[in-house]
Design a protein around this motif. Structure first.
Motif, PDB file in Angstrom:
ATOM      1  N   GLY A 217       0.794  -1.225   0.000  1.00  0.00           N
ATOM      2  CA  GLY A 217       0.000   0.000   0.000  1.00  0.00           C
ATOM      3  C   GLY A 217       0.824   1.272   0.000  1.00  0.00           C
ATOM      4  O   GLY A 217       1.975   1.293   0.409  1.00  0.00           O
ATOM      5  N   GLN A 218       0.170   2.350  -0.453  1.00  0.00           N
ATOM      6  CA  GLN A 218       0.827   3.652  -0.485  1.00  0.00           C
ATOM      7  C   GLN A 218       0.345   4.580   0.631  1.00  0.00           C
ATOM      8  O   GLN A 218       0.849   5.687   0.770  1.00  0.00           O
TER       9      GLN A 218
ATOM     10  N   ILE B 269       0.222  -7.354  -2.956  1.00  0.00           N
ATOM     11  CA  ILE B 269      -1.081  -6.700  -2.813  1.00  0.00           C
ATOM     12  C   ILE B 269      -2.157  -7.559  -3.461  1.00  0.00           C
ATOM     13  O   ILE B 269      -1.887  -8.312  -4.402  1.00  0.00           O
ATOM     14  N   THR B 270      -3.369  -7.445  -2.952  1.00  0.00           N
ATOM     15  CA  THR B 270      -4.472  -8.212  -3.542  1.00  0.00           C
ATOM     16  C   THR B 270      -4.977  -7.514  -4.799  1.00  0.00           C
ATOM     17  O   THR B 270      -4.820  -6.295  -4.961  1.00  0.00           O
TER      18      THR B 270
ATOM     19  N   GLU C  36      -6.874  -2.770  -7.732  1.00  0.00           N
ATOM     20  CA  GLU C  36      -7.904  -2.164  -8.585  1.00  0.00           C
ATOM     21  C   GLU C  36      -8.464  -0.886  -7.974  1.00  0.00           C
ATOM     22  O   GLU C  36      -8.916   0.011  -8.688  1.00  0.00           O
ATOM     23  N   ARG C  37      -8.431  -0.773  -6.647  1.00  0.00           N
ATOM     24  CA  ARG C  37      -8.950   0.417  -5.960  1.00  0.00           C
ATOM     25  C   ARG C  37      -7.910   1.520  -5.830  1.00  0.00           C
ATOM     26  O   ARG C  37      -8.155   2.545  -5.211  1.00  0.00           O
TER      27      ARG C  37
END
Length: 190
Positions: A42-43, A65-66, A71-72
């Protein structure tokens, strides 16, 4: 010797500056000690701050990451080695597989769930690698007390309680991990 460390931490910053400061400090520490970061990709929040600190100090970062989070728009665009997996269970598995040890910084229920799985798997022999909690200002004191209560009431053997590190000192955590001895497992009988 710890070369890659999986770090589980909040996707939020928390409501106190000390959390971001410690994520930054850990990132610098890891880069300075040539320890590569394995994290959830994550960022945002402590996750993003930690990854950015490792990168800003010349270290290496591996993200897992999933698909749904990618995609989000959650993925950190600065991380070149980003692996996308189908779901959270596979993400945790891949992070544990890639790392030599696991560490929890402060975080929420996701952080707790991830590091709890690492700890649980250690007790059944599925995770031979060290598990530590960065206990900033006693953040994980209640969890440590719960583990002690589990031991006292016969649900967590002493050898496993002794195999978990709670500290707010990076040198102490790294020493614990570098000197870690996997608990012995014995056959169970009825």
């Amino acid at each position: 010797m710890i070369k890659r460390m999986a770090v589980f931490c909040g996707a939020r910053k928390g409501n106190q500056e000390k959390y971001i400061k410690q994520a930054d400090a850990l990132g610098k520490y890891m880069a300075d000690h040539d320890i590569e970061l394995v994290y959830g990709g994550g960022q945002f929040g402590l996750m993003g701050a930690l990854a950015d600190a490792v990168l800003d100090n010349g270290g290496e970062v591996h993200g897992v990451i999933t698909e749904s989070l990618a995609e989000r728009g959650v993925a950190n665009p600065r991380v070149k080695d980003m692996r996308t997996v189908a779901g959270m269970n596979l993400r945790k598995e891949k992070m544990m597989e890639k790392a030599d040890g696991m560490l929890a910084l402060p975080g929420g229920v996701g952080t707790l769930e991830e590091i709890s799985q690492c700890t649980s798997w250690m007790t059944i022999g599925e995770n031979p690698k060290p598990v530590a909690f960065y206990n900033l200002d006693g953040f994980y004191d209640h969890l440590r007390e719960l583990f002690v209560e589990m031991n006292k009431d016969g649900f967590l053997e002493q050898r496993f309680l002794d195999a978990i590190c709670f500290s707010e000192n990076f040198d102490e955590i790294l020493s614990f991990m570098n000197n870690y001895k996997t608990p012995e497992y014995r056959k169970y009988r009825n």
